[in-house]
Design an enzyme around this catalytic site. Structure first.
Site, short mmCIF file in Angstrom:
data_model
loop_
_atom_site.label_atom_id
_atom_site.label_comp_id
_atom_site.label_asym_id
_atom_site.label_seq_id
_atom_site.Cartn_x
_atom_site.Cartn_y
_atom_site.Cartn_z
N HIS A 450 0.85 -1.20 0.05
CA HIS A 450 0.07 0.02 -0.09
C HIS A 450 0.91 1.23 0.07
O HIS A 450 2.17 1.25 0.45
CB HIS A 450 -1.02 0.15 1.37
CG HIS A 450 -0.16 0.34 2.52
ND1 HIS A 450 -0.24 1.46 3.04
CD2 HIS A 450 0.55 -0.34 3.34
CE1 HIS A 450 0.54 1.74 4.20
NE2 HIS A 450 0.89 0.29 4.50
N CYS A 451 0.16 2.35 -0.48
CA CYS A 451 0.96 3.57 -0.43
C CYS A 451 -0.01 4.70 0.60
O CYS A 451 -0.70 4.08 1.16
CB CYS A 451 1.32 4.19 -1.55
SG CYS A 451 -0.44 4.73 -2.62
N ILE A 452 0.26 5.86 0.31
CA ILE A 452 -0.50 6.70 1.37
C ILE A 452 -1.97 6.72 1.22
O ILE A 452 -2.61 7.11 2.06
CB ILE A 452 0.00 8.16 0.99
CG1 ILE A 452 -0.48 8.98 2.36
CG2 ILE A 452 -0.37 8.87 -0.10
CD1 ILE A 452 0.31 10.34 2.46
N ARG A 454 -3.52 4.23 -1.66
CA ARG A 454 -4.00 2.92 -2.19
C ARG A 454 -3.73 1.82 -1.98
O ARG A 454 -2.41 1.69 -1.29
CB ARG A 454 -3.44 3.42 -3.75
CG ARG A 454 -4.23 4.30 -4.41
CD ARG A 454 -3.60 4.75 -5.65
NE ARG A 454 -2.22 5.53 -5.44
CZ ARG A 454 -1.33 5.63 -6.04
NH1 ARG A 454 -1.01 5.09 -7.17
NH2 ARG A 454 -0.21 6.42 -5.89
#
Length: 506
Positions: A450-452, A454
């Site tokens: 995951h990113c910030i 998504r």
């Protein structure tokens, strides 16, 4: 390669996410103790001054060590399981490289790199400046990459019994040390060239004045899908080449002051950040209203949930990804127009003299706390510029969407059996369960990240992915950047969904 760059972009958010606390501490500190910044007749004694001074130093402890935070944060973010051993490896690489490439060390091990005239004066000062600036965020990121790569490659290494103590994770830091020595030897020759290239790019854009600010903002937005905007930001925001607009702003510097590396500030501090505030806080709001109004009637409620919440997120904290990713792949020409609007508004805003800075991003929190600092100028301009940005973004987006019939959220072609999208779902376990089902079940999941904003996933069979099912969870959208890559746009609460999704996918 693209997937790795996206993962690097996510890793960079880990140290950047620390910065808001700097803004709050230093903003409050300067409000309580303006005497710290040398304001005439401001008190330099008393309880308020002491408390303010204490808060300023607390926030400065992080701002002044951003390069080190990058080295550790990137190493953790890129490590396959986020293990602390990766962070230790990043720190080892940072200490090795920055110490081996100090100017006094380089002058000893490679004296031929420094040329002196007959009177003993240094001729190639650019080389000295390059090594004087070796402890910068760019090198910090490189060290983080080295540490994480060594961790991922050697965490399961098995050695002969006589060396068994150093097997597995214990070998990581040792290998990192040797790799860092090799990298330092390579950087000994190429760092002055790389540094010179970064300086040339920075000076070229800086030499354009306010037009350069617009060019920078345009490239900053345009590169977001690739994650390469982080490399560009390092040139202007941090002290990589002697500029450091963000660093200078929060260190209470102004034009004419001297940076920590001895560079005299010759740009208007805050100019490479100020123009983002009207766009992120108000422009996105205007664009969101245009998208909602042009959505199909039966999809308008769902569009309000997706786009409206993304716009509020951008206004409050400057997180723009949920908004940008909602349309950049559906209507990329509109995204280019969006980047051009940033270029125009940053140019105008800076030309009018507005100066502000951010620690995290150009949202309301940073706008308030940065207004107390000495580099802040004409803070009142944010309101009229914000109103103008709202109107212009609204008109341009509405015209472009209707004129070109763009498939922005809420205007997608109807499909039979379209499922109702339940928005603002705070039951993260239920949300994760629906997403997992829409991805074809845990047997179809190859990797989870995951990113910030998504979830980033790899699947075995892309045909099993049901986008409508995934969206019914309350997700803002689904993106497929590669054949087997799926990204589910969640928003700032993605960490909670990720945690539950990972449990269910075991």
């Amino acid at each position: 390669m693209m997937r790795y760059l996206q993962k690097l972009g996510k890793a960079l958010f880990l140290p950047v996410a620390i910065l808001p606390i700097c803004g709050i501490l230093m903003g409050l500190g300067y409000a309580l103790a303006p005497g710290v910044m040398g304001v005439p007749d401001a008190p330099t004694t008393g309880a308020a001054y002491v408390i303010g001074f204490f808060l300023i130093k607390a926030g400065g402890a992080l701002i002044d060590n951003m390069a080190l935070l990058f080295a550790i944060g990137v190493a953790v973010g890129l490590s396959e399981d986020g293990d602390g051993t990766g962070a230790l490896a990043g720190l080892v690489s940072w200490l090795m490289i920055t110490n081996l490439l100090k100017t006094n060390v380089v002058s000893t091990i490679a004296p031929n790199m420094f040329e002196f005239d007959a009177e003993g004066a240094l001729m190639n000062t650019a080389t000295k400046v390059a090594f004087d600036a070796i402890a910068n965020p760019f090198i910090g990121i490189l060290c983080g990459i080295i540490g994480a790569t060594c961790y991922n490659k050697f965490k399961s290494t098995k050695l002969p019994d006589v060396l068994a103590f150093f097997s597995g994770k214990r070998s990581v830091a040792i290998v990192t040390g040797f790799v860092s020595i090799v990298v330092a030897a390579i950087l000994l020759f190429i760092w002055p060239v790389v540094f010179g290239g970064l300086v040339a790019i920075g000076n070229a854009i800086k030499g354009m004045g306010v037009l350069g600010v617009g060019l920078y903002a345009f490239l900053n937005r345009l590169l977001i899908p690739t994650g390469l905007h982080h490399a560009l930001n390092n040139v202007f925001w941090f002290d990589t080449i002697g500029m450091g607009d963000l660093t200078a702003y929060w260190q209470a510097k102004v034009m004419g002051d001297t940076m920590a590396n001895g560079t005299v500030i010759d740009w208007s501090v805050g100019m490479y950040m100020a123009g983002f505030f009207p766009c992120m806080m108000f422009g996105i709001m205007g664009a969101a209203v245009a998208m909602i109004q042009t959505a199909k009637t039966k999809k308008r409620k769902a569009t309000i949930g997706i786009i409206g919440s993304a716009a509020v997120c951008a206004f409050l904290c400057g997180v723009t990804e949920p908004f940008e990713f909602s349309f950049m792949f559906l209507a990329f020409p509109l995204y280019v127009v969006y980047a051009l609007l940033y270029a125009i508004f940053t140019t105008i805003t800076v030309a009018l003299g507005y100066r502000a800075g951010f620690c995290f991003s150009a949202g309301l929190t940073d706008a308030i706390f940065s207004s107390f600092l000495p580099a802040a100028q004409k803070s009142w301009l944010l309101i009229p510029m914000g109103i103008a940005a709202f109107i212009v973004f609204y008109l341009v987006f509405r015209f472009a969407i209707t004129k070109w019939d763009l498939k922005t959220p809420g205007r997608e072609d109807d499909q039979d059996g379209e499922m109702k999208i339940e928005l603002a779902n705070d039951d993260f376990t239920a949300m994760a369960a629906v997403i997992l089902e829409g991805l074809g079940g845990k047997e179809n999941i190859v990797s989870i990240d995951h990113c910030i904003t998504r979830l980033r996933l790899e699947v075995k069979d892309r045909l099993l992915v049901d986008e409508k099912k995934i969206k019914s969870s309350g997700a803002a959208g689904v993106i497929r950047p590669g054949k087997y890559s799926v990204q589910v746009v969640i928003g700032p609460k993605v960490q909670f969904v990720y945690d539950e999704f990972k449990k269910l996918a075991k």
